[in-house]
Design a protein around this motif. Structure first.
Motif, short mmCIF file in Angstrom:
data_model
loop_
_atom_site.label_atom_id
_atom_site.label_comp_id
_atom_site.label_asym_id
_atom_site.label_seq_id
_atom_site.Cartn_x
_atom_site.Cartn_y
_atom_site.Cartn_z
N PRO A 178 0.81 -1.23 0.00
CA PRO A 178 0.00 0.00 0.00
C PRO A 178 0.84 1.27 0.00
CG PRO A 178 -0.91 -1.59 1.54
CD PRO A 178 0.40 -2.15 1.09
N LEU A 179 1.98 1.25 0.71
CA LEU A 179 2.84 2.43 0.73
C LEU A 179 3.37 2.75 -0.66
CD1 LEU A 179 4.47 4.62 2.22
CD2 LEU A 179 6.24 2.90 2.61
N ILE A 180 3.80 1.71 -1.39
CA ILE A 180 4.31 1.92 -2.75
C ILE A 180 3.21 2.47 -3.65
CG2 ILE A 180 5.22 0.76 -4.79
CD1 ILE A 180 6.64 -1.20 -2.89
N ILE A 181 2.02 1.87 -3.55
CA ILE A 181 0.89 2.34 -4.38
C ILE A 181 0.55 3.79 -4.05
CG2 ILE A 181 -1.56 2.02 -4.86
CD1 ILE A 181 -1.16 -0.96 -4.41
N MET A 182 0.44 4.11 -2.77
CA MET A 182 0.09 5.47 -2.38
C MET A 182 1.16 6.47 -2.80
SD MET A 182 -1.53 4.78 1.40
CE MET A 182 -1.74 6.53 1.74
N THR A 183 2.42 6.07 -2.69
CA THR A 183 3.50 6.97 -3.09
C THR A 183 3.44 7.29 -4.57
OG1 THR A 183 4.94 6.08 -1.34
CG2 THR A 183 5.99 7.29 -3.13
N ILE A 184 3.25 6.25 -5.40
CA ILE A 184 3.17 6.45 -6.85
C ILE A 184 1.94 7.29 -7.20
CG2 ILE A 184 2.86 5.31 -9.07
CD1 ILE A 184 4.46 2.95 -7.96
N VAL A 185 0.81 6.94 -6.60
CA VAL A 185 -0.44 7.63 -6.92
C VAL A 185 -0.39 9.10 -6.51
CG1 VAL A 185 -2.86 7.81 -6.24
CG2 VAL A 185 -1.92 5.60 -6.90
N TYR A 186 0.06 9.36 -5.29
CA TYR A 186 0.10 10.75 -4.84
C TYR A 186 1.18 11.55 -5.56
CZ TYR A 186 -3.32 10.21 -1.12
OH TYR A 186 -4.48 10.02 -0.43
N LEU A 187 2.24 10.88 -5.98
CA LEU A 187 3.25 11.56 -6.78
C LEU A 187 2.66 11.98 -8.12
CD1 LEU A 187 6.20 12.49 -6.93
CD2 LEU A 187 6.77 10.25 -7.90
N GLU A 188 1.88 11.07 -8.73
CA GLU A 188 1.23 11.41 -9.99
C GLU A 188 0.23 12.55 -9.80
OE1 GLU A 188 1.62 10.35 -13.07
OE2 GLU A 188 3.25 8.97 -12.63
N ILE A 189 -0.52 12.48 -8.72
CA ILE A 189 -1.49 13.55 -8.45
C ILE A 189 -0.77 14.87 -8.22
CG2 ILE A 189 -3.23 14.37 -6.81
CD1 ILE A 189 -4.05 11.50 -6.35
N PHE A 190 0.33 14.82 -7.48
CA PHE A 190 1.09 16.04 -7.20
C PHE A 190 1.66 16.63 -8.49
CE2 PHE A 190 5.01 18.28 -5.99
CZ PHE A 190 4.51 19.15 -5.04
N ILE A 191 2.19 15.77 -9.35
CA ILE A 191 2.74 16.26 -10.62
C ILE A 191 1.63 16.86 -11.48
CG2 ILE A 191 3.80 15.54 -12.80
CD1 ILE A 191 5.39 13.46 -11.20
N ALA A 192 0.48 16.17 -11.54
CA ALA A 192 -0.64 16.69 -12.31
C ALA A 192 -1.13 18.03 -11.75
CB ALA A 192 -1.79 15.67 -12.32
N THR A 193 -1.12 18.13 -10.43
CA THR A 193 -1.55 19.39 -9.80
C THR A 193 -0.58 20.52 -10.12
OG1 THR A 193 -2.57 18.14 -7.98
CG2 THR A 193 -2.14 20.48 -7.62
#
Length: 456
Positions: free
Chosen positions: A206-221
């Motif tokens: 879950p940590l790896i998934i959340m890190t990738i997902v939130y990184l993508e969201i942060f980049i998109a933001t």
């Protein structure tokens, strides 16, 4: 999750040398009272906070949206941690031994793993939901049905059960009933296979998934912030050009109208005099002479003028005078005229719309909307950083110790106080979740105030 395995070759013997109202304990009495008060407060806040979250979603209409079911599931998971896991851990820490029997011990450890894993996996589900909503908003808005969300939540709890249940069916090294009565310790299994299995499923994946997902969201933001800032600059420049062009055009039109009015003023008045009463012409001339020196000409006044003939059903025979005002928006200056009557303060929607369509007003509106949008995007990016930071801060220390010590036979674990502190640091994530996911949401704050009887 509970205590880290304590190895036999390390001096971790319990010294029951302190007497208290609880009997023989392995900590000073003042420390026992302090621990009870502190941990009880944490339990109370966890229970109240998560109950408020659940009630808010079901009682406050703006929050009754399908994506908030994930928040409800997270709150229920954190609530079960506070009710089923934390209180027994307090007693175990104070007494230094397990006094509830082996069967309660097994159910407590299973509940510990189940509830904490469900809490973490719900955080992961929330991250994925936000990711899909941002990357594919149109299609995902159609797919995000109640049935789909409930299926995802059910999947979270089933997966949590799969991760937590193997020790109950034999994948453990728990002592037998007789040995348990002697040791009086209740701890997670030290089986290396299960340690890796549960750590991966409960935290690291879950940590790896959340890190990738939130990184993508942060980049998109961040990308959206840059695009919106660039668009804002273009809108400002375009609006200024349009405003200047419109102002120049209005100036030319007013000069043309003024010239035409001066040239044809007398014939127009004579023609009008033949059709209306003399006092009416006199009224118009009076209005013309009283017009401010801001080029508000006779023509706009005649266009906006109301009379009995304009509205046959009107019960008033009074003709409305007009007021002209210089409007300075910072980009352009313009003149606006409107009827000077009691209805002035209650303009019709069409009049307001016409006023709003002025280039300067449009520019101000666009700029304000851009500022609000950029502010929201920045707050969202900051919230994502807080979510990930708190999650990692609370759970990473525990899972590092949980995985490390079973594979290091020569290593002695830290003191019981440090182990208990790290364990409760993970539990505190259940306290912070309702705060993090609601304090940045205005609707949740309003719902909390409403439930608590405070003024909204």
């Amino acid at each position: 999750m509970d205590d880290i395995p304590i190895l036999d070759d390390c001096d971790q013997s319990i010294n029951f040398s302190h007497s208290s109202i609880f009997g023989e304990i392995d900590v000073p009495e003042w420390e026992a009272y302090f621990t009870i008060i502190t941990l009880s407060f944490i339990i109370l806040v966890t229970i109240v906070g998560n109950i408020l979250v659940v009630l808010s979603v079901f009682t406050y209409k703006p929050l009754r949206i399908v994506q908030n079911f994930f928040i409800v599931s997270l709150a229920i998971a954190d609530l079960t941690v506070a009710i089923l896991v934390m209180p027994l851990n307090v007693v175990y820490n104070i007494l230094g031994k397990w006094v509830f029997g082996i069967h309660i011990c097994k159910m407590w450890l299973t509940s510990d793993v189940l509830c904490c894993t469900a809490s973490i996996l719900n955080l992961c589900a929330i991250a994925l939901d936000r990711f899909w909503a941002i990357t594919d908003p149109i299609n995902y808005a159609q797919k995000r049905t109640v049935k789909r969300v409930l299926s995802q939540i059910a999947g979270v709890w089933v997966l949590s059960l799969i991760i937590s249940s193997p020790p109950l069916i034999g994948w453990n090294d728990w002592p037998g009933p007789e040995e348990f009565q002697i040791q009086q310790t209740c701890k997670l299994t030290e089986r290396k296979g299960y340690v890796v299995y549960s750590a991966l499923g409960s935290f690291f994946i879950p940590l790896i998934i959340m890190t990738i997902v939130y990184l993508e969201i942060f980049i998109a933001t961040r990308r959206r912030l840059r695009e919106r800032a660039k668009a804002s600059k273009l809108n400002v420049s375009r609006s200024k050009n349009q405003a200047t062009s419109q102002f120049n055009k209005d100036t030319q039109d007013r000069e043309s109208v003024s010239s035409e009015t001066n040239h044809n003023e007398q014939p127009q008045i004579e023609t009008l005099s033949a059709k209306t009463k003399p006092k009416k012409v006199k009224r118009k001339r009076k209005m013309e002479n009283s017009t401010p020196s801001n080029d508000c000409s006779l023509k706009p006044i005649l266009v906006h003028e109301d009379s009995v003939t304009d509205n046959p059903d009107s019960s008033s025979s009074r003709k409305n005078s007009h007021i002209c005002e210089m409007i300075d928006t910072g980009v352009q200056s313009s003149i606006e005229c409107w009827p000077d009557s009691p209805r002035t303060s209650n303009k019709s929607k069409s009049e307001k719309s016409d006023s709003f369509k002025k280039p300067g007003v449009v520019y101000q509106f666009i700029e304000e909307k851009q500022k609000i949008s950029l502010s929201k995007e920045r707050r969202a990016a900051r919230t994502l950083g807080i979510i990930m930071g708190v999650f990692v801060f609370c759970w990473l220390p525990f899972f590092l110790m949980y995985v490390f010590f079973p594979f290091c036979s020569s290593c002695c674990p830290p003191s019981k106080r440090l182990v208990n502190f790290i364990t409760w640091l993970g539990y505190i994530n259940s306290v912070l979740n309702p705060i993090i996911y609601t304090i940045f949401n205005l609707d949740f704050r309003r719902a909390f105030r409403k439930l608590l009887g405070m003024r909204i």
